[in-house]
Scaffold this active site. Structure first.
Site, mmCIF file in Angstrom:
data_model
loop_
_atom_site.group_PDB
_atom_site.id
_atom_site.type_symbol
_atom_site.label_atom_id
_atom_site.label_comp_id
_atom_site.label_asym_id
_atom_site.label_seq_id
_atom_site.Cartn_x
_atom_site.Cartn_y
_atom_site.Cartn_z
ATOM 1 N N CYS A 1 5.936 3.538 -22.278
ATOM 2 C CA CYS A 1 5.976 4.670 -21.351
ATOM 3 C C CYS A 1 6.141 5.996 -22.085
ATOM 4 O O CYS A 1 7.046 6.146 -22.910
ATOM 5 C CB CYS A 1 7.122 4.467 -20.366
ATOM 6 S SG CYS A 1 7.272 5.820 -19.189
ATOM 7 N N CYS B 1 5.051 1.639 -15.148
ATOM 8 C CA CYS B 1 6.318 1.614 -14.391
ATOM 9 C C CYS B 1 6.082 0.739 -13.153
ATOM 10 O O CYS B 1 6.003 1.208 -12.032
ATOM 11 C CB CYS B 1 6.710 3.045 -14.015
ATOM 12 S SG CYS B 1 8.442 3.183 -13.552
ATOM 13 N N GLU C 1 -9.156 6.929 -1.417
ATOM 14 C CA GLU C 1 -7.720 6.938 -1.099
ATOM 15 C C GLU C 1 -7.426 6.186 0.195
ATOM 16 O O GLU C 1 -6.421 5.489 0.301
ATOM 17 C CB GLU C 1 -7.191 8.376 -1.008
ATOM 18 C CG GLU C 1 -7.106 9.097 -2.343
ATOM 19 C CD GLU C 1 -6.127 8.444 -3.320
ATOM 20 O OE1 GLU C 1 -5.287 7.637 -2.899
ATOM 21 O OE2 GLU C 1 -6.218 8.735 -4.532
ATOM 22 N N TYR D 1 -6.619 -3.758 7.910
ATOM 23 C CA TYR D 1 -6.125 -2.469 8.433
ATOM 24 C C TYR D 1 -7.319 -1.632 8.919
ATOM 25 O O TYR D 1 -7.613 -0.560 8.404
ATOM 26 C CB TYR D 1 -5.325 -1.706 7.376
ATOM 27 C CG TYR D 1 -4.138 -2.477 6.863
ATOM 28 C CD1 TYR D 1 -2.944 -2.526 7.580
ATOM 29 C CD2 TYR D 1 -4.212 -3.175 5.672
ATOM 30 C CE1 TYR D 1 -1.866 -3.252 7.120
ATOM 31 C CE2 TYR D 1 -3.126 -3.915 5.201
ATOM 32 C CZ TYR D 1 -1.959 -3.940 5.933
ATOM 33 O OH TYR D 1 -0.888 -4.665 5.473
ATOM 34 N N CYS E 1 13.807 9.224 -19.769
ATOM 35 C CA CYS E 1 13.943 8.549 -18.467
ATOM 36 C C CYS E 1 15.410 8.168 -18.233
ATOM 37 O O CYS E 1 15.998 7.399 -18.999
ATOM 38 C CB CYS E 1 13.071 7.302 -18.415
ATOM 39 S SG CYS E 1 13.354 6.321 -16.934
ATOM 40 N N GLN F 1 -2.467 0.395 1.098
ATOM 41 C CA GLN F 1 -2.063 -1.005 1.304
ATOM 42 C C GLN F 1 -2.992 -2.008 0.639
ATOM 43 O O GLN F 1 -2.989 -3.182 0.994
ATOM 44 C CB GLN F 1 -2.017 -1.377 2.797
ATOM 45 C CG GLN F 1 -1.568 -0.273 3.676
ATOM 46 C CD GLN F 1 -0.236 -0.555 4.301
ATOM 47 O OE1 GLN F 1 0.545 -1.343 3.791
ATOM 48 N NE2 GLN F 1 0.047 0.097 5.387
ATOM 49 N N THR F 2 -3.853 -1.572 -0.260
ATOM 50 C CA THR F 2 -4.837 -2.476 -0.854
ATOM 51 C C THR F 2 -4.915 -2.237 -2.360
ATOM 52 O O THR F 2 -4.886 -1.095 -2.808
ATOM 53 C CB THR F 2 -6.229 -2.228 -0.218
ATOM 54 O OG1 THR F 2 -6.070 -2.193 1.200
ATOM 55 C CG2 THR F 2 -7.211 -3.311 -0.569
ATOM 56 N N LEU G 1 -11.367 -5.909 4.256
ATOM 57 C CA LEU G 1 -10.395 -4.973 3.668
ATOM 58 C C LEU G 1 -9.108 -4.910 4.492
ATOM 59 O O LEU G 1 -8.059 -4.527 3.988
ATOM 60 C CB LEU G 1 -10.983 -3.558 3.606
ATOM 61 C CG LEU G 1 -11.551 -3.066 2.294
ATOM 62 C CD1 LEU G 1 -12.016 -1.621 2.423
ATOM 63 C CD2 LEU G 1 -10.549 -3.158 1.151
ATOM 64 N N TRP H 1 -14.551 6.233 -8.414
ATOM 65 C CA TRP H 1 -14.405 7.509 -7.707
ATOM 66 C C TRP H 1 -13.981 8.645 -8.648
ATOM 67 O O TRP H 1 -13.994 9.797 -8.276
ATOM 68 C CB TRP H 1 -13.411 7.391 -6.549
ATOM 69 C CG TRP H 1 -12.170 6.640 -6.865
ATOM 70 C CD1 TRP H 1 -11.015 7.144 -7.350
ATOM 71 C CD2 TRP H 1 -11.967 5.233 -6.721
ATOM 72 N NE1 TRP H 1 -10.099 6.143 -7.520
ATOM 73 C CE2 TRP H 1 -10.657 4.950 -7.132
ATOM 74 C CE3 TRP H 1 -12.765 4.166 -6.286
ATOM 75 C CZ2 TRP H 1 -10.119 3.662 -7.133
ATOM 76 C CZ3 TRP H 1 -12.233 2.896 -6.278
ATOM 77 C CH2 TRP H 1 -10.927 2.650 -6.696
ATOM 78 N N ASP I 1 3.094 9.216 -3.225
ATOM 79 C CA ASP I 1 3.039 7.946 -2.505
ATOM 80 C C ASP I 1 4.139 7.027 -3.048
ATOM 81 O O ASP I 1 5.010 7.464 -3.821
ATOM 82 C CB ASP I 1 1.652 7.306 -2.634
ATOM 83 C CG ASP I 1 1.357 6.851 -4.051
ATOM 84 O OD1 ASP I 1 2.139 7.183 -4.971
ATOM 85 O OD2 ASP I 1 0.351 6.144 -4.255
ATOM 86 N N TYR J 1 0.096 12.639 1.486
ATOM 87 C CA TYR J 1 -0.344 12.096 0.198
ATOM 88 C C TYR J 1 -1.862 12.233 0.046
ATOM 89 O O TYR J 1 -2.349 12.738 -0.974
ATOM 90 C CB TYR J 1 0.067 10.616 0.054
ATOM 91 C CG TYR J 1 -0.675 9.977 -1.085
ATOM 92 C CD1 TYR J 1 -0.287 10.231 -2.403
ATOM 93 C CD2 TYR J 1 -1.815 9.199 -0.866
ATOM 94 C CE1 TYR J 1 -1.003 9.714 -3.459
ATOM 95 C CE2 TYR J 1 -2.537 8.676 -1.921
ATOM 96 C CZ TYR J 1 -2.121 8.929 -3.214
ATOM 97 O OH TYR J 1 -2.843 8.429 -4.263
HETATM 98 FE FE1 SF4 Z 1 9.541 3.645 -15.637
HETATM 99 FE FE2 SF4 Z 1 11.427 4.991 -16.945
HETATM 100 FE FE3 SF4 Z 1 10.596 2.662 -17.890
HETATM 101 FE FE4 SF4 Z 1 8.991 4.796 -17.959
HETATM 102 S S1 SF4 Z 1 10.893 4.512 -19.056
HETATM 103 S S2 SF4 Z 1 8.418 2.693 -17.338
HETATM 104 S S3 SF4 Z 1 9.563 5.828 -16.052
HETATM 105 S S4 SF4 Z 1 11.653 2.989 -15.935
#
Ligand code: SF4
Length: 370
Positions: A217, A206, A51, A96, A223, A56-57, A94, A38, A152, A134
């Site tokens: 990350c 994450c 979307e 739902y 963070c 839920q999938t 699928l 998509w 979400d 969302y």
């Molecule tokens: Fe998640 Fe923070 Fe770890 Fe990044 S640094 S994966 S935002 S917990």
């Protein structure tokens, strides 16, 4: 303000974590975006269908369905005009199913209210059946380039960790606060990319279950949860009410290489779909699925006369209910069925009657008998 109820970080630090996010997140996204069908042609219709399917999938489960659905119903007008059983067949497996009904309801609203053209205004998109904040945000930002957040569960998780926010993410006020905080940092000219980048970060780095991959990350250095060592405690979610367990007897009734089906009521669970006749087995059940001595000696009485034998056990988990099922085969002595029931042969079962995946545990038995 988002910062007032944080724990473990000062408010200014919290605001900074989100302010710092866009540039490294977008750079990371340009290198790591998931290739998804998509995304290659993100029209409002494509983004909307994807979307709704993704609610839920898992993405992997949606891919094949998405391609098939768009091949069969490439436009809003074709979706609006699709016969119900064909639509349910396209959605079969699928789960739902109210999502599919709402898709069609919304397609009809688009035809009636907007002459078949997908609306481009956020409020008009949000007003369509089955479209929440969302989904409206995803369509408006990804397909139409508008600077609106799309928050979400994935995004709530990432933001609650980034900002070390220990509020309950299932509460509407937490979601509203996160939405407003994102709105403030959303890059106006790359809102769709930013929203998709947050979705991808939540899905691939994450992670929802297990340890987040903080070393990969792009937000690691600012963070707050990572710095405080709180990643695994977040997001905070109020415990869900436990599921009701229902034990059911399922009848796989065969006659001359056909199986008996009946249609479920138009309202409620699996509304309007076809099923193998089944009924509550009675009692409140918390025990594992196994045949009792009495059941082995005297199986339950079938709704259609004929020899009965135990076929298989299976379970299916809905949002609020868990079905624990024992299926019995019945070799029907005649072809008379109660009103509203039908005999289906192999082709009709495959092409005409949508049987929900709740009964998947018994499909191989049905196939062997058709
Ligand atoms: Fe998640 Fe923070 Fe770890 Fe990044 S640094 S994966 S935002 S917990």
């Amino acid at each position: 303000m988002l910062s007032t109820s944080m724990s473990g970080t000062a408010g200014r630090e919290t605001a900074t974590a989100l302010e710092w996010l866009p540039v490294p997140l977008l750079e990371w996204y340009h290198e790591n975006a998931r290739v998804l069908p998509w995304r290659s042609d993100p029209t409002p219709y494509h983004v909307w269908v994807s979307e709704i399917m993704l609610q839920q999938t898992r993405v992997a489960a949606v891919l094949g369905y998405y391609e098939r659905f768009l091949e069969a119903l490439p436009t809003v007008a074709e979706l609006a005009a699709c016969p119900e059983e064909r639509l349910m067949k396209l959605w079969q497996g699928l789960g739902y199913y109210s999502r599919a009904r709402n898709l069609q309801k919304a397609a009809r609203q688009i035809v009636e209210r907007h002459g078949g053209e997908f609306p481009t205004d956020y409020d008009n998109i949000r007003a369509l059946a089955g479209v929440g904040d969302y989904t409206a945000g995803a369509i408006a930002s990804i397909a139409l380039g508008q600077a609106v957040p799309a928050v979400d569960g994935n995004v709530l998780r990432v933001v609650s960790r980034l900002t070390n926010d220990h509020r309950d993410v299932t509460r509407p006020e937490t979601k509203a606060a996160v939405t407003e905080a994102i709105r403030k940092v959303l890059p106006v000219h790359a809102a769709g990319e930013f929203n998709q980048a947050l979705m991808d970060l939540g899905a691939t780095v994450c992670l929802p279950n297990g340890v987040p991959l903080c070393e990969r990350c792009p937000a690691q250095r600012f963070c707050a949860a990572h710095r405080e060592g709180h990643e695994m405690e977040l997001p905070v979610k109020a415990p869900k009410p436990s599921r009701r367990v229902e034990e059911r007897t399922v009848w796989l009734i065969f006659h001359e290489r056909k199986v008996a089906l009946r249609r479920r009521p138009k309202q409620g669970l699996l509304a309007g779909l076809w099923e193998y006749p089944n009924e509550p087995a009675g009692g409140g059940f918390e025990r594992p699925i196994s045949l009792t001595t009495e059941e082995v000696a005297a199986p339950p009485v079938p709704p259609i006369p004929g020899p009965v034998s135990f076929a298989a056990a299976g379970k299916h988990i809905f949002t609020h209910i868990e079905w624990r099922m024992k299926a019995y085969t019945v070799k029907a002595e005649g072809e008379e069925l109660p009103p509203g029931w039908v005999w289906a042969d192999k082709r009709e079962l495959g092409e005409r009657y949508p049987v929900p995946s709740a009964f998947q545990a018994f499909s191989h038995i049905v196939e062997e008998n058709l």
